[in-house]
Design a protein around this motif. Structure first.
Motif, PDB file in Angstrom:
ATOM      1  N   ALA A  11      -6.628 -10.254 -34.433  1.00  0.00           N
ATOM      2  CA  ALA A  11      -7.496  -9.074 -34.368  1.00  0.00           C
ATOM      3  C   ALA A  11      -7.026  -7.955 -35.299  1.00  0.00           C
ATOM      4  CB  ALA A  11      -7.589  -8.563 -32.931  1.00  0.00           C
ATOM      5  N   VAL A  12      -5.704  -7.908 -35.603  1.00  0.00           N
ATOM      6  CA  VAL A  12      -5.198  -6.874 -36.515  1.00  0.00           C
ATOM      7  C   VAL A  12      -5.139  -7.376 -37.955  1.00  0.00           C
ATOM      8  CG1 VAL A  12      -3.879  -5.741 -34.695  1.00  0.00           C
ATOM      9  CG2 VAL A  12      -2.748  -7.452 -36.151  1.00  0.00           C
ATOM     10  N   GLY A  13      -5.637  -8.593 -38.178  1.00  0.00           N
ATOM     11  CA  GLY A  13      -5.713  -9.114 -39.536  1.00  0.00           C
ATOM     12  C   GLY A  13      -4.667 -10.142 -39.898  1.00  0.00           C
ATOM     13  N   GLY A  14      -3.862 -10.576 -38.942  1.00  0.00           N
ATOM     14  CA  GLY A  14      -2.831 -11.564 -39.204  1.00  0.00           C
ATOM     15  C   GLY A  14      -3.251 -12.961 -38.782  1.00  0.00           C
ATOM     16  N   LYS A  15      -2.294 -13.860 -38.814  1.00  0.00           N
ATOM     17  CA  LYS A  15      -2.532 -15.241 -38.406  1.00  0.00           C
ATOM     18  C   LYS A  15      -2.065 -15.448 -36.961  1.00  0.00           C
ATOM     19  CE  LYS A  15      -3.906 -16.669 -42.506  1.00  0.00           C
ATOM     20  NZ  LYS A  15      -5.323 -17.098 -42.739  1.00  0.00           N
ATOM     21  N   ARG A  24      10.330  -6.596 -38.365  1.00  0.00           N
ATOM     22  CA  ARG A  24       9.357  -6.831 -37.288  1.00  0.00           C
ATOM     23  C   ARG A  24       9.932  -7.778 -36.233  1.00  0.00           C
ATOM     24  NH1 ARG A  24       4.039  -4.985 -38.146  1.00  0.00           N
ATOM     25  NH2 ARG A  24       3.788  -4.018 -40.190  1.00  0.00           N
ATOM     26  N   THR A  25      10.732  -8.735 -36.637  1.00  0.00           N
ATOM     27  CA  THR A  25      11.376  -9.627 -35.668  1.00  0.00           C
ATOM     28  C   THR A  25      12.296  -8.837 -34.746  1.00  0.00           C
ATOM     29  OG1 THR A  25      11.296 -11.504 -37.202  1.00  0.00           O
ATOM     30  CG2 THR A  25      12.881 -11.636 -35.387  1.00  0.00           C
ATOM     31  N   ILE A  26      13.036  -7.898 -35.313  1.00  0.00           N
ATOM     32  CA  ILE A  26      13.911  -7.050 -34.496  1.00  0.00           C
ATOM     33  C   ILE A  26      13.092  -6.263 -33.473  1.00  0.00           C
ATOM     34  CG2 ILE A  26      15.438  -5.036 -34.549  1.00  0.00           C
ATOM     35  CD1 ILE A  26      16.444  -6.088 -37.281  1.00  0.00           C
ATOM     36  N   MET A  27      11.944  -5.769 -33.892  1.00  0.00           N
ATOM     37  CA  MET A  27      11.067  -5.046 -32.975  1.00  0.00           C
ATOM     38  C   MET A  27      10.626  -5.948 -31.824  1.00  0.00           C
ATOM     39  SD  MET A  27       8.770  -2.977 -35.804  1.00  0.00           S
ATOM     40  CE  MET A  27       7.699  -2.158 -34.614  1.00  0.00           C
ATOM     41  N   GLN A  85       1.324  -5.783 -27.714  1.00  0.00           N
ATOM     42  CA  GLN A  85       2.070  -5.006 -28.700  1.00  0.00           C
ATOM     43  C   GLN A  85       2.785  -5.931 -29.691  1.00  0.00           C
ATOM     44  OE1 GLN A  85       5.337  -2.720 -27.109  1.00  0.00           O
ATOM     45  NE2 GLN A  85       5.432  -1.354 -28.878  1.00  0.00           N
ATOM     46  N   GLY A  86       3.411  -6.976 -29.159  1.00  0.00           N
ATOM     47  CA  GLY A  86       4.106  -7.926 -30.028  1.00  0.00           C
ATOM     48  C   GLY A  86       3.164  -8.656 -30.961  1.00  0.00           C
ATOM     49  N   GLY A  87       1.973  -8.991 -30.468  1.00  0.00           N
ATOM     50  CA  GLY A  87       0.994  -9.640 -31.324  1.00  0.00           C
ATOM     51  C   GLY A  87       0.569  -8.741 -32.476  1.00  0.00           C
ATOM     52  N   ALA A  88       0.436  -7.447 -32.174  1.00  0.00           N
ATOM     53  CA  ALA A  88       0.070  -6.488 -33.220  1.00  0.00           C
ATOM     54  C   ALA A  88       1.183  -6.375 -34.262  1.00  0.00           C
ATOM     55  CB  ALA A  88      -0.221  -5.128 -32.600  1.00  0.00           C
ATOM     56  N   ILE A  89       2.423  -6.398 -33.803  1.00  0.00           N
ATOM     57  CA  ILE A  89       3.557  -6.328 -34.737  1.00  0.00           C
ATOM     58  C   ILE A  89       3.639  -7.584 -35.592  1.00  0.00           C
ATOM     59  CG2 ILE A  89       6.081  -6.328 -34.853  1.00  0.00           C
ATOM     60  CD1 ILE A  89       6.010  -4.501 -32.333  1.00  0.00           C
ATOM     61  N   THR A 142      -0.794  -1.811 -37.769  1.00  0.00           N
ATOM     62  CA  THR A 142      -0.251  -0.468 -37.949  1.00  0.00           C
ATOM     63  C   THR A 142       0.363   0.045 -36.654  1.00  0.00           C
ATOM     64  OG1 THR A 142      -2.309   0.611 -37.298  1.00  0.00           O
ATOM     65  CG2 THR A 142      -2.080  -0.007 -39.630  1.00  0.00           C
ATOM     66  N   VAL A 143       1.037   1.182 -36.731  1.00  0.00           N
ATOM     67  CA  VAL A 143       1.590   1.807 -35.540  1.00  0.00           C
ATOM     68  C   VAL A 143       0.473   2.152 -34.564  1.00  0.00           C
ATOM     69  CG1 VAL A 143       2.795   3.842 -34.660  1.00  0.00           C
ATOM     70  CG2 VAL A 143       3.630   2.699 -36.723  1.00  0.00           C
ATOM     71  N   ALA A 144      -0.670   2.610 -35.097  1.00  0.00           N
ATOM     72  CA  ALA A 144      -1.815   2.929 -34.243  1.00  0.00           C
ATOM     73  C   ALA A 144      -2.302   1.682 -33.505  1.00  0.00           C
ATOM     74  CB  ALA A 144      -2.947   3.522 -35.073  1.00  0.00           C
ATOM     75  N   HIS A 145      -2.326   0.545 -34.207  1.00  0.00           N
ATOM     76  CA  HIS A 145      -2.697  -0.727 -33.573  1.00  0.00           C
ATOM     77  C   HIS A 145      -1.718  -1.057 -32.446  1.00  0.00           C
ATOM     78  CE1 HIS A 145      -4.805  -2.165 -37.483  1.00  0.00           C
ATOM     79  NE2 HIS A 145      -5.709  -1.729 -36.624  1.00  0.00           N
ATOM     80  N   GLN A 146      -0.433  -0.946 -32.757  1.00  0.00           N
ATOM     81  CA  GLN A 146       0.605  -1.309 -31.793  1.00  0.00           C
ATOM     82  C   GLN A 146       0.508  -0.469 -30.527  1.00  0.00           C
ATOM     83  OE1 GLN A 146       4.431  -1.118 -33.851  1.00  0.00           O
ATOM     84  NE2 GLN A 146       3.488  -1.988 -35.664  1.00  0.00           N
ATOM     85  N   GLU A 147       0.306   0.831 -30.686  1.00  0.00           N
ATOM     86  CA  GLU A 147       0.245   1.728 -29.535  1.00  0.00           C
ATOM     87  C   GLU A 147      -0.996   1.465 -28.689  1.00  0.00           C
ATOM     88  OE1 GLU A 147       0.493   5.569 -31.323  1.00  0.00           O
ATOM     89  OE2 GLU A 147       2.691   5.509 -31.507  1.00  0.00           O
TER      90      GLU A 147
END
Length: 327
Positions: free
Chosen positions: A56-60, A130-133, A183-187, A192-197
């Motif tokens: 949904a945020v544009g990734g795979k 991002r893995t660390i996050m 949140q992890g899926g967004a990361i 973006t940070v806005a997506h994550q929040e």
């Protein structure tokens, strides 16, 4: 097809990754104890959510697969330990791990699954930052899960629990893995940070709705449909939102009658059914259902941060499923 059946191929991949992750174990008895619950199947909602958010945020989808599987491993490890603490001998029609393998083995299996989850998360094929996050999110989730479980046990010995206290408990015990997944899926998907929040809040809200509806189903479903014994929350003295609302409103002899059954381990079927009737009569079940649906509606509002797409619509469907499901 109806959700989540339209994701059956992805759920199959999640299951394969989950089971393959246990092949590192050399001790076959411990491996069998660790695989006991995962091999019995499941909806895999948490890893599925992580992959759906990544899209949904544009990734795979695959970018979030290791993290999602790590969350599922954590979820299963908590089930193993919860069953030991609750002294439950069965789970969804099969023997509990401690019943099948022994209490020491169950504790070790849970510990090993906990550790394995972090190894799996570190397999994420994304940039190191991002893995660390993701690892930080996973660690925070496990800590909050422990707090939520302690609160749940404490509630059983408390005369009264407020609605706010109940919601705080389920946010830690249940919703935390959904907020982590979203949140992890967004990361993982490069959001973006806005997506994550926004997606953290989406996950938190659908997780709250999920648990409240689970409490409703414990009273309104059947053992066959629900997949586990019903009316157990009354027998175990659980201070669910339904019970909290009832105790805030019940008076006189009806209150005394309900309290006499709440937490009565050897309650008869007729006593449990009568307690359910009292909850229905006071409007406690309808109240909880309404709150669950309100949480899901607020969760879908959080999706405004996303561009319109089929993936965004899928997250709306996911949210609705959390309160429309029958199992």
């Amino acid at each position: 097809m109806i959700f989540p059946d339209d994701y059956k191929d992805r759920i199959k991949r999640i299951n394969e990754r989950l089971m393959d992750s246990l092949n590192v174990m050399e001790d076959q008895r411990l491996k069998a104890a660790m695989s006991h619950y995962p091999s019995a199947g499941g909806k895999r909602l948490r890893p599925l959510l992580a992959t759906m958010v990544s899209e949904a945020v544009g990734g795979k989808a695959d970018a979030a697969l290791p993290f999602g599987v790590a969350l599922e491993m954590v979820h299963n490890f908590t089930l193993v330990h919860d069953d030991v603490m609750d002294e439950d001998d069965t789970r969804r029609g099969i023997k509990a791990v401690h019943s099948a393998f022994g209490i020491p083995e169950a504790i070790l299996a849970g510990d090993a699954m906990f550790a394995r989850a972090f190894e799996i998360a570190l397999e994420s094929d994304i940039e190191d930052a991002r893995t660390i996050m993701l690892v930080e999110i996973l660690a925070r989730a496990v800590r909050l899960l422990a707090e939520g479980q302690q609160m749940d046990m404490d509630f059983e010995n408390m005369d009264s629990v407020s609605s706010d206290e109940y919601l705080k408990m389920i946010e830690r015990k249940t919703a935390v893995l959904y907020s982590a997944a979203a949140q992890g899926g967004a990361i993982a998907g490069g959001g973006t940070v806005a997506h994550q929040e926004a997606l953290f809040e989406y996950g938190r809200l659908i997780g709250l709705g999920f648990q409240i509806m689970d409490d409703v189903l414990d009273l309104t479903s059947t053992r066959e449909a629900f997949g586990k014994p019903v009316l157990n929350d009354i027998r175990n003295g659980k201070k669910t939102l339904i019970v909290v609302h009832a105790l805030e409103n019940l008076k006189g002899s009806q209150r005394d009658e309900f309290l006499a059954v709440l937490g009565k381990k050897d309650a008869t079927e007729s006593e449990l059914v009568r307690a359910k009737e009292i909850l229905e009569g006071i409007g406690a079940i309808d109240h909880a259902s309404r709150i669950a649906n309100e949480f899901v509606a607020k969760a879908k509002d959080q999706l405004s941060v996303l561009k319109d797409s089929d993936h965004k619509n899928a997250l709306k469907t996911f949210a609705d499923y959390m309160v429309l499901r029958k199992t």
